[in-house]
Design a protein around this motif. Structure first.
Motif, PDB file in Angstrom:
ATOM      1  N   ASP A  97      21.293  33.125  55.305  1.00  0.00           N
ATOM      2  CA  ASP A  97      20.758  34.074  54.323  1.00  0.00           C
ATOM      3  C   ASP A  97      19.265  34.302  54.519  1.00  0.00           C
ATOM      4  OD1 ASP A  97      23.236  34.418  53.158  1.00  0.00           O
ATOM      5  OD2 ASP A  97      22.806  33.182  51.389  1.00  0.00           O
ATOM      6  N   PHE A 100      17.977  37.355  56.774  1.00  0.00           N
ATOM      7  CA  PHE A 100      18.063  38.769  56.400  1.00  0.00           C
ATOM      8  C   PHE A 100      16.735  39.429  56.076  1.00  0.00           C
ATOM      9  CE2 PHE A 100      22.456  37.394  56.110  1.00  0.00           C
ATOM     10  CZ  PHE A 100      23.065  38.387  56.864  1.00  0.00           C
ATOM     11  N   PRO A 101      15.802  38.777  55.366  1.00  0.00           N
ATOM     12  CA  PRO A 101      14.496  39.428  55.181  1.00  0.00           C
ATOM     13  C   PRO A 101      13.788  39.713  56.508  1.00  0.00           C
ATOM     14  CG  PRO A 101      14.748  37.628  53.623  1.00  0.00           C
ATOM     15  CD  PRO A 101      15.905  37.546  54.587  1.00  0.00           C
ATOM     16  N   PHE A 103      15.358  40.340  59.377  1.00  0.00           N
ATOM     17  CA  PHE A 103      16.062  41.487  59.944  1.00  0.00           C
ATOM     18  C   PHE A 103      15.634  42.782  59.266  1.00  0.00           C
ATOM     19  CE2 PHE A 103      19.917  38.558  60.966  1.00  0.00           C
ATOM     20  CZ  PHE A 103      19.234  38.023  62.040  1.00  0.00           C
ATOM     21  N   ASP A 104      15.390  42.740  57.961  1.00  0.00           N
ATOM     22  CA  ASP A 104      14.915  43.927  57.244  1.00  0.00           C
ATOM     23  C   ASP A 104      13.560  44.375  57.767  1.00  0.00           C
ATOM     24  OD1 ASP A 104      17.207  43.982  55.688  1.00  0.00           O
ATOM     25  OD2 ASP A 104      16.276  42.954  53.973  1.00  0.00           O
ATOM     26  N   LYS A 105      12.654  43.429  58.047  1.00  0.00           N
ATOM     27  CA  LYS A 105      11.343  43.775  58.592  1.00  0.00           C
ATOM     28  C   LYS A 105      11.472  44.408  59.971  1.00  0.00           C
ATOM     29  CE  LYS A 105       8.122  40.744  56.250  1.00  0.00           C
ATOM     30  NZ  LYS A 105       7.277  41.754  55.690  1.00  0.00           N
ATOM     31  N   ASP A 107      14.055  46.034  61.077  1.00  0.00           N
ATOM     32  CA  ASP A 107      14.626  47.357  60.839  1.00  0.00           C
ATOM     33  C   ASP A 107      13.548  48.348  60.414  1.00  0.00           C
ATOM     34  OD1 ASP A 107      16.840  49.202  60.614  1.00  0.00           O
ATOM     35  OD2 ASP A 107      16.672  48.962  58.425  1.00  0.00           O
ATOM     36  N   GLU A 108      12.632  47.921  59.529  1.00  0.00           N
ATOM     37  CA  GLU A 108      11.538  48.784  59.089  1.00  0.00           C
ATOM     38  C   GLU A 108      10.633  49.157  60.254  1.00  0.00           C
ATOM     39  OE1 GLU A 108       9.533  46.700  55.948  1.00  0.00           O
ATOM     40  OE2 GLU A 108      11.308  46.740  54.639  1.00  0.00           O
ATOM     41  N   ASP A 111      12.390  51.745  62.395  1.00  0.00           N
ATOM     42  CA  ASP A 111      12.318  53.054  61.732  1.00  0.00           C
ATOM     43  C   ASP A 111      10.941  53.675  61.907  1.00  0.00           C
ATOM     44  OD1 ASP A 111      14.942  52.891  60.896  1.00  0.00           O
ATOM     45  OD2 ASP A 111      14.449  52.268  58.833  1.00  0.00           O
TER      46      ASP A 111
END
Length: 123
Positions: A97, A100-101, A103-105, A107-108, A111
């Protein structure tokens, strides 16, 4: 004291393994990593688990604390009562768990790079 296979002991001491699961004799050796993003650099720390019939051994540096697991916040008693395999599940679930933060970074950042590339297009 725990009669660990000598190859498991060697892997733990070397601290240069890839993520893996190995079964030997009566034990399961699991290698995972805690991940953290600091100043745009990925910091990883190897965590070795050895699961036996009546024990769970973890070997890790001080920068990772298994007691921060959300599953362990209610105390160790209820989880230990379910066995060492359940403790391993709780710790690994929380460790995954925590990815995931990060992975979010990533992803940002992807983008933002896509926006930058598409904003500079020409014929």
């Amino acid at each position: 004291m725990l009669h660990l296979h000598h190859l498991i002991v060697e892997d733990i001491l070397e601290r240069n393994e890839r993520a893996k699961i190995e079964v030997s004799d009566e034990d399961v050796h699991l290698v995972m990593f805690s991940l953290a993003l600091t100043d745009r650099h990925l910091q990883e720390s190897e965590i070795d688990f050895v699961l036996g019939r009546r024990f769970l051994l973890s070997s890790h540096l001080g920068d990772w604390d298994p007691q921060r697991s959300h599953e362990l916040r209610g105390g160790l008693g209820p989880i230990l009562a379910k066995g060492p395999d359940y403790v391993l599940w709780a710790i690994v679930d929380d460790l995954v768990d925590s990815y995931f933060p990060l992975f979010d970074k990533v992803d940002e950042e992807i983008d933002a790079l896509e926006d930058l590339i598409l904003g500079r297009t020409d014929r």
